[in-house]
Design an enzyme around this catalytic site. Structure first.
Site, PDB file in Angstrom:
ATOM      1  N   TYR A 143       2.751 -40.406  24.124  1.00 15.56           N
ATOM      2  CA  TYR A 143       2.999 -39.571  25.304  1.00 15.56           C
ATOM      3  C   TYR A 143       3.327 -38.137  24.879  1.00 15.56           C
ATOM      4  CZ  TYR A 143       4.620 -38.186  29.941  1.00 15.56           C
ATOM      5  OH  TYR A 143       4.760 -37.543  31.154  1.00 15.56           O
ATOM      6  N   LYS A 192       0.924 -34.853  25.283  1.00 18.43           N
ATOM      7  CA  LYS A 192       1.335 -33.743  26.152  1.00 18.43           C
ATOM      8  C   LYS A 192       1.386 -32.432  25.372  1.00 18.43           C
ATOM      9  CE  LYS A 192       1.735 -35.878  30.099  1.00 18.43           C
ATOM     10  NZ  LYS A 192       0.791 -35.566  31.195  1.00 18.43           N
TER      11      LYS A 192
HETATM   12  P1  NAD Z   1       2.974 -41.533  38.971  1.00 20.85           P
HETATM   13  O1  NAD Z   1       2.909 -42.795  38.211  1.00 20.85           O
HETATM   14  O2  NAD Z   1       3.848 -41.450  40.166  1.00 20.85           O
HETATM   15  O3  NAD Z   1       1.518 -41.079  39.409  1.00 20.85           O
HETATM   16  C1  NAD Z   1       0.428 -41.075  38.503  1.00 20.85           C
HETATM   17  C2  NAD Z   1      -0.860 -41.344  39.284  1.00 20.85           C
HETATM   18  O4  NAD Z   1      -1.950 -41.309  38.346  1.00 20.85           O
HETATM   19  C3  NAD Z   1      -0.873 -42.731  39.958  1.00 20.85           C
HETATM   20  O5  NAD Z   1      -1.261 -42.609  41.310  1.00 20.85           O
HETATM   21  C4  NAD Z   1      -1.900 -43.507  39.147  1.00 20.85           C
HETATM   22  O6  NAD Z   1      -2.607 -44.470  39.921  1.00 20.85           O
HETATM   23  C5  NAD Z   1      -2.819 -42.387  38.649  1.00 20.85           C
HETATM   24  N1  NAD Z   1      -3.566 -42.781  37.457  1.00 20.85           N
HETATM   25  C6  NAD Z   1      -3.117 -43.497  36.383  1.00 20.85           C
HETATM   26  N2  NAD Z   1      -4.133 -43.689  35.526  1.00 20.85           N
HETATM   27  C7  NAD Z   1      -5.234 -43.094  36.048  1.00 20.85           C
HETATM   28  C8  NAD Z   1      -6.571 -42.962  35.635  1.00 20.85           C
HETATM   29  N3  NAD Z   1      -7.019 -43.502  34.479  1.00 20.85           N
HETATM   30  N4  NAD Z   1      -7.435 -42.271  36.426  1.00 20.85           N
HETATM   31  C9  NAD Z   1      -7.010 -41.742  37.590  1.00 20.85           C
HETATM   32  N5  NAD Z   1      -5.765 -41.841  38.055  1.00 20.85           N
HETATM   33  C10 NAD Z   1      -4.869 -42.515  37.286  1.00 20.85           C
HETATM   34  O7  NAD Z   1       3.393 -40.428  37.892  1.00 20.85           O
HETATM   35  P2  NAD Z   1       3.879 -38.900  38.033  1.00 20.85           P
HETATM   36  O8  NAD Z   1       5.238 -38.847  37.516  1.00 20.85           O
HETATM   37  O9  NAD Z   1       3.562 -38.345  39.364  1.00 20.85           O
HETATM   38  O10 NAD Z   1       2.955 -38.243  36.924  1.00 20.85           O
HETATM   39  C11 NAD Z   1       1.988 -37.236  37.200  1.00 20.85           C
HETATM   40  C12 NAD Z   1       1.805 -36.390  35.950  1.00 20.85           C
HETATM   41  O11 NAD Z   1       3.027 -35.710  35.660  1.00 20.85           O
HETATM   42  C13 NAD Z   1       1.475 -37.198  34.700  1.00 20.85           C
HETATM   43  O12 NAD Z   1       0.514 -36.497  33.932  1.00 20.85           O
HETATM   44  C14 NAD Z   1       2.795 -37.273  33.973  1.00 20.85           C
HETATM   45  O13 NAD Z   1       2.645 -37.479  32.592  1.00 20.85           O
HETATM   46  C15 NAD Z   1       3.371 -35.906  34.303  1.00 20.85           C
HETATM   47  N6  NAD Z   1       4.822 -35.806  34.133  1.00 20.85           N
HETATM   48  C16 NAD Z   1       5.674 -36.634  34.805  1.00 20.85           C
HETATM   49  C17 NAD Z   1       7.049 -36.524  34.598  1.00 20.85           C
HETATM   50  C18 NAD Z   1       8.038 -37.414  35.292  1.00 20.85           C
HETATM   51  O14 NAD Z   1       9.222 -37.406  34.917  1.00 20.85           O
HETATM   52  N7  NAD Z   1       7.653 -38.176  36.295  1.00 20.85           N
HETATM   53  C19 NAD Z   1       7.523 -35.543  33.717  1.00 20.85           C
HETATM   54  C20 NAD Z   1       6.644 -34.713  33.058  1.00 20.85           C
HETATM   55  C21 NAD Z   1       5.274 -34.849  33.273  1.00 20.85           C
END
Ligand code: NAD
Length: 272
Positions: free
Chosen positions: A166, A170
């Protein structure tokens, strides 16, 4: 998993007339981005590997803002799915102004116990997808410019144990953003590529980790679980997804027109 919505963006038409594709729009940050984009006047194509979740976001946008947002199933690791999404965009609006490479997954574990398969899955969904997305839209943005926003993470800045795939993925998204910014500017100086690096955000992403259920049990609730995880964040809290969406609206809008290759860190001070 309860997902609330506390949008403070009031709908000032910052994205009026623009057409956007958002990946992973069915949940968490992606869902908040789709909603914020629609509120700001953009035409949004919501994509997600889980069509039902994408449809739910589309319905919310329709019911709450009286705006139509199309949605399709799309696996961001599939080049064929990217090509299909581009055909849908072309048939819907003939142009694409904004791409948000948001979809992502979190899988954690010590390197010694982490399988090659898990490593490859995380890298494909979180990093290779960004490469495929930029590649897929560059032709569509060649003549009139556009804004590409990639979802990185504070985990790509500050090292934490058990997040090898991860965190490395990133960190690579941040660098890929800068490389793409240089290459796209050669094609058209008005194609901008930036990333956002959120710290902890209250989304279902966390529940895919083995530590989540025991943590919630110990803390007493999901909210209290997030609060426990936020103790090493100087602002002592996790963000709501809408707070990240507001940053993405800024990068998608003309307000950020002189920004490219930047990483907008939105992490409550976590990575300082
Ligand atoms: P989440 O799990 O709520 O949403 C992620 C979405 O991506 C889901 O709807 C899932 O179905 C979809 N997904 C997963 N694999 C996929 C694929 N192969 N093709 C298409 N869609 C796919 O997560 P989130 O927290 O909203 O994450 C969104 C982004 O933000 C991610 O890139 C995550 O790494 C990043 N992020 C999240 C956090 C956090 O704390 N939540 C922090 C930093 C970065």
């Amino acid at each position: 998993f309860k997902q609330t919505f506390n949008m403070t963006v009031t709908g000032t038409s910052k994205l009026a007339g623009k057409s956007a594709l958002v990946t992973g729009g069915g949940s968490g940050i992606g869902r908040a981005i789709c909603r914020a984009f629609a509120l700001e006047g953009a035409t949004v194509l919501i994509t997600d590997i889980d069509l039902e979740k994408a449809e739910a976001t589309s319905r919310e946008i329709h019911d709450e803002f009286s705006v139509k947002a199309e949605c399709i199933r799309m696996d961001v690791t599939s080049e064929a799915d990217w090509n299909n999404a581009i055909s849908v965009i072309t048939s819907l609006s003939q142009k694409l102004d904004i791409l948000v490479n948001n979809a992502g997954i979190s899988r954690t574990g010590p390197i010694r116990e982490f399988s090659l398969e898990e490593w490859n899955t995380v890298i494909q969904v979180n990093l290779t997808s960004v490469f495929l997305g930029i590649k897929a839209v560059s032709d569509l943005m060649k003549d009139h410019g556009g804004s590409i926003i990639n979802m990185a993470s504070a985990s790509g800045i500050k090292a934490i144990p058990n997040a090898s795939a991860y965190g490395s993925g990133k960190a690579a998204v941040r660098m890929l953003t800068k490389i793409a910014a240089l290459e796209m500017a050669e094609i058209n100086p008005n194609i901008r590529v930036n990333s956002v690096s959120p710290g902890g955000v209250k989304t279902p992403l966390w529940k895919d980790n083995p530590f989540w259920d025991p943590l919630v049990k110990k803390a007493g609730s999901e909210e209290a679980g997030f609060q426990m995880l936020a103790q090493d964040t100087p602002q002592k809290r996790f963000a709501d997804p809408e707070e990240i969406a507001e940053m993405v609206v800024f990068l998608a809008s003309d307000e950020s027109r002189f920004m490219t290759g930047s990483d907008l860190v939105t992490d409550g001070g976590y990575s300082i």
